[in-house]
Design an enzyme around this catalytic site. Structure first.
Site, PDB file in Angstrom:
ATOM      1  CD  GLN A  60     -17.289  36.253 -17.549  1.00 42.38           C
ATOM      2  OE1 GLN A  60     -17.019  35.266 -17.109  1.00 42.38           O
ATOM      3  NE2 GLN A  60     -18.074  37.318 -17.152  1.00 42.38           N
ATOM      4  CB  ALA A  68     -17.015  40.968 -16.237  1.00 41.49           C
ATOM      5  CB  SER A  78     -15.169  37.721 -14.853  1.00 36.40           C
ATOM      6  OG  SER A  78     -15.915  36.668 -14.122  1.00 36.40           O
ATOM      7  CG  HIS A 137     -17.422  34.086 -12.036  1.00 38.50           C
ATOM      8  ND1 HIS A 137     -17.915  33.079 -11.166  1.00 38.50           N
ATOM      9  CD2 HIS A 137     -18.348  34.873 -12.159  1.00 38.50           C
ATOM     10  CE1 HIS A 137     -19.128  33.354 -10.527  1.00 38.50           C
ATOM     11  NE2 HIS A 137     -19.353  34.470 -11.225  1.00 38.50           N
ATOM     12  CD  GLU A 176     -24.455  39.112 -10.776  1.00 34.79           C
ATOM     13  OE1 GLU A 176     -23.851  38.545 -10.122  1.00 34.79           O
ATOM     14  OE2 GLU A 176     -24.759  39.312 -11.878  1.00 34.79           O
ATOM     15  CG  HIS A 213     -21.207  37.177  -8.078  1.00 30.58           C
ATOM     16  ND1 HIS A 213     -20.459  36.994  -9.277  1.00 30.58           N
ATOM     17  CD2 HIS A 213     -19.909  37.723  -7.408  1.00 30.58           C
ATOM     18  CE1 HIS A 213     -19.250  37.026  -9.270  1.00 30.58           C
ATOM     19  NE2 HIS A 213     -19.108  37.749  -8.138  1.00 30.58           N
TER      20      HIS A 213
HETATM   21 ZN   LIG Z   1     -21.277  35.470 -10.616  1.00 30.10          ZN
END
Ligand SMILES: [Zn+2]
Length: 182
Positions: free
Chosen positions: A72, A92, A97, A99, A153, A156
């Site tokens: 990231q 981020a 994040s 993720h 987004e 996402h």
């Molecule tokens: Zn994403």
């Protein structure tokens, strides 16, 4: 696993946090990437994609899942070099994040990995109308940019479990849900 965990610019997790229930994605991914997801997230996104890909000819695939914080960090630094401050609305900082939890999935379309929103309106509309049935929310919806801190987004998705149905019904972001109930 706390499926309702709130991660955003204000709320982070330790940079060295690694979920203990990551699994390797075994269905096709964009560019055959090796992607890991949290176990339930993977189970549910498989069901969503199976149903969605019965309806639309342009197949949606997983484009991103678990991302360690160093990844990231590199991604953000590269993007700041290219785009300056605008990058902060898209990526981020490390430790901030979703993720990093394995609970976030980015989808893209097999015919075009850099799928523009306008080219896939029907597909994204289907996702937005149906994701909650599988336990997902559109984490960064249109019109809520000031609350989430991120641009819209539609690709996402964030796994939160059954509560997704309530967030969908009342059009709430995870930030708003936390403020009200948690
Ligand atoms: Zn994403």
């Amino acid at each position: 696993m706390n499926y309702l965990i709130l991660i955003n610019k204000q709320n982070g997790i330790p940079k060295d946090y690694v979920p203990n229930n990551l699994v390797l994605v075994k269905i096709p991914t964009i560019n055959n990437q090796k992607i890991y997801l949290e176990k339930m997230t993977y189970k549910q996104i498989k069901l969503l994609l199976k149903d969605m890909n019965k309806i639309f000819p342009r197949k949606a695939l997983i484009n991103s899942g678990y991302r360690p914080s160093f990844y990231q960090e590199n991604l953000l630094n590269d993007l700041i070099k290219l785009k300056g401050e605008e990058a902060l609305m898209r990526f981020a900082p490390p430790g901030h994040s979703e993720h990093q939890t394995g609970l976030a999935v980015d989808l893209a379309f097999v015919d075009n990995a850099n799928s523009k929103i306008d080219d896939y309106q029907n597909e994204y509309e289907w996702i937005s109308d149906n994701a909650h049935k599988y336990g997902f929310i559109i984490r960064y919806p249109r019109g809520k940019e000031k609350i989430t801190g991120y641009n819209y987004e539609p690709w996402h998705l964030r796994y939160i479990g059954d509560d997704a149905k309530i967030l969908y019904k009342y059009n709430l972001t995870l930030e708003e849900y936390h403020e009200m109930f948690i």
